[in-house]
Write a protein that holds these residues in place. Structure first.
Motif, PDB file in Angstrom:
ATOM      1  N   VAL A 104       0.848  -1.120   0.134  1.00  0.00           N
ATOM      2  CA  VAL A 104       0.034  -0.203   0.113  1.00  0.00           C
ATOM      3  C   VAL A 104       0.883   1.319  -0.029  1.00  0.00           C
ATOM      4  O   VAL A 104       1.980   1.344   0.723  1.00  0.00           O
ATOM      5  N   ASP A 105       0.442   2.335  -0.536  1.00  0.00           N
ATOM      6  CA  ASP A 105       1.291   3.577  -0.866  1.00  0.00           C
ATOM      7  C   ASP A 105       0.807   4.446   0.161  1.00  0.00           C
ATOM      8  O   ASP A 105       1.835   5.260   0.834  1.00  0.00           O
ATOM      9  N   LEU A 149       0.667  -2.890   6.350  1.00  0.00           N
ATOM     10  CA  LEU A 149       0.215  -2.632   4.855  1.00  0.00           C
ATOM     11  C   LEU A 149       1.371  -1.908   3.988  1.00  0.00           C
ATOM     12  O   LEU A 149       1.230  -2.131   2.783  1.00  0.00           O
ATOM     13  N   LEU A 150       1.832  -0.876   4.615  1.00  0.00           N
ATOM     14  CA  LEU A 150       2.686   0.025   3.793  1.00  0.00           C
ATOM     15  C   LEU A 150       3.636  -0.455   3.227  1.00  0.00           C
ATOM     16  O   LEU A 150       4.755  -1.081   3.857  1.00  0.00           O
ATOM     17  N   LYS A 151       4.254   0.098   2.033  1.00  0.00           N
ATOM     18  CA  LYS A 151       5.580  -0.278   1.218  1.00  0.00           C
ATOM     19  C   LYS A 151       6.510   0.735   2.023  1.00  0.00           C
ATOM     20  O   LYS A 151       6.081   1.473   2.827  1.00  0.00           O
ATOM     21  N   THR A 152       7.838   0.157   1.753  1.00  0.00           N
ATOM     22  CA  THR A 152       8.928   1.179   2.206  1.00  0.00           C
ATOM     23  C   THR A 152       8.520   2.493   1.682  1.00  0.00           C
ATOM     24  O   THR A 152       8.578   2.497   0.436  1.00  0.00           O
ATOM     25  N   LEU A 177       7.663   3.494  11.751  1.00  0.00           N
ATOM     26  CA  LEU A 177       6.800   4.411  10.846  1.00  0.00           C
ATOM     27  C   LEU A 177       7.688   5.744  11.319  1.00  0.00           C
ATOM     28  O   LEU A 177       7.454   6.279  12.595  1.00  0.00           O
ATOM     29  N   ALA A 178       8.219   6.439  10.547  1.00  0.00           N
ATOM     30  CA  ALA A 178       9.202   7.542  11.071  1.00  0.00           C
ATOM     31  C   ALA A 178       8.218   8.852  11.191  1.00  0.00           C
ATOM     32  O   ALA A 178       7.651   9.141  10.043  1.00  0.00           O
ATOM     33  N   LYS A 202       7.033   4.917   6.245  1.00  0.00           N
ATOM     34  CA  LYS A 202       7.486   3.820   6.646  1.00  0.00           C
ATOM     35  C   LYS A 202       9.000   3.455   6.309  1.00  0.00           C
ATOM     36  O   LYS A 202       9.444   3.940   5.097  1.00  0.00           O
ATOM     37  N   ASN A 203       9.698   3.176   7.274  1.00  0.00           N
ATOM     38  CA  ASN A 203      11.247   2.858   7.154  1.00  0.00           C
ATOM     39  C   ASN A 203      11.969   4.131   6.725  1.00  0.00           C
ATOM     40  O   ASN A 203      12.888   4.339   6.256  1.00  0.00           O
TER      41      ASN A 203
END
Length: 240
Positions: A104-105, A149-152, A177-178, A202-203
């Motif tokens: 997920v974006d 869910l999230l992509k890097t 999650l920064a 994410k990352n």
């Protein structure tokens, strides 16, 4: 409102409020049609529908309450957005059984704000109690689902309460999650903030965190200030 959409709601079940409008405005989504966008704790689909007006990409809402899912689906049909917006009845904690990891974006979420304790006063309306209290979903569980869910480099957007700000930052960093941007929302000048908007990546790197200018909602005559008026009505002028 500035979005050319109609949203079905019911005071006895669920009505979206300013926090949904602020989240829909704050979230940055790609304009193209190649992104995957998920709105968790979607309620009657207000944020998902708002996001659909900012992107050509598909938007999926996830909501645990069947009556709210039904309201959202009726709004989707009313606005002829069946090709772009979908609504699923599901528990956010079980999202990994529905949606692929790292796929997920953008994730948005207007989660329950209040912890459930022996002292907490819950709304006697079950629908509102579930929406506002962490009965089925805790802050930590919501962050874990978002990170799953999230992509890097995918982005997450939340609206929440300032009194849980430090807890929110800890929960975000615990799942990589920064935190990147935060905006404090005030009912009016000289009052304490009553909402916060937070963006995470994410990352992402720990550097580059920024605090945006404050957002004041009302003037001293309890009229919406121009920025908020534009978000709601699409104009900074009074509706009179």
């Amino acid at each position: 409102m500035q979005y050319d959409i109609e949203i079905i709601q019911s005071p006895s079940v669920f009505s979206f409020s300013l926090d949904a409008v602020l989240l829909g405005e704050f979230a940055q989504v790609p304009k193209h049609n190649r992104a995957k966008i998920i709105d968790l704790c979607s309620g009657n689909g207000a944020v998902a529908l708002m996001l659909s007006q900012k992107t050509a990409s598909p938007v999926m809402g996830i909501e645990i309450q069947e009556r709210l899912v039904d309201m959202a689906n009726r709004s989707i049909k009313l606005n002829q957005l069946e090709e772009q917006v979908t609504m699923k009845k599901a528990d956010v904690k079980e999202i990994r059984e529905m949606i692929r990891h790292d796929s997920v974006d953008v994730v948005t979420c207007n989660p329950p704000y209040f912890k459930v304790t022996e002292e907490s006063l819950q709304n006697p309306n079950t629908h509102l109690a579930i929406a506002r209290h962490e009965i089925f979903l805790s802050l930590e569980e919501m962050m874990k689902a978002t990170a799953f869910l999230l992509k890097t480099k995918g982005k997450a957007y939340f609206v929440h309460r300032p009194d849980r700000f430090l807890e929110i930052l800890d929960a975000m960093r615990a799942v990589n999650l920064a935190p990147k941007r935060v905006r404090f929302v005030y009912p009016k000048e000289h009052k304490e903030a009553n909402m916060i908007l937070i963006e995470g990546i994410k990352n992402g790197k720990e550097t580059g965190f920024s605090v945006l200018p404050p957002l004041f909602v009302f003037d001293q005559n309890d009229q919406y200030l121009p920025e908020v008026r534009r978000m709601i009505y699409g104009t900074e002028r009074s509706k009179e």
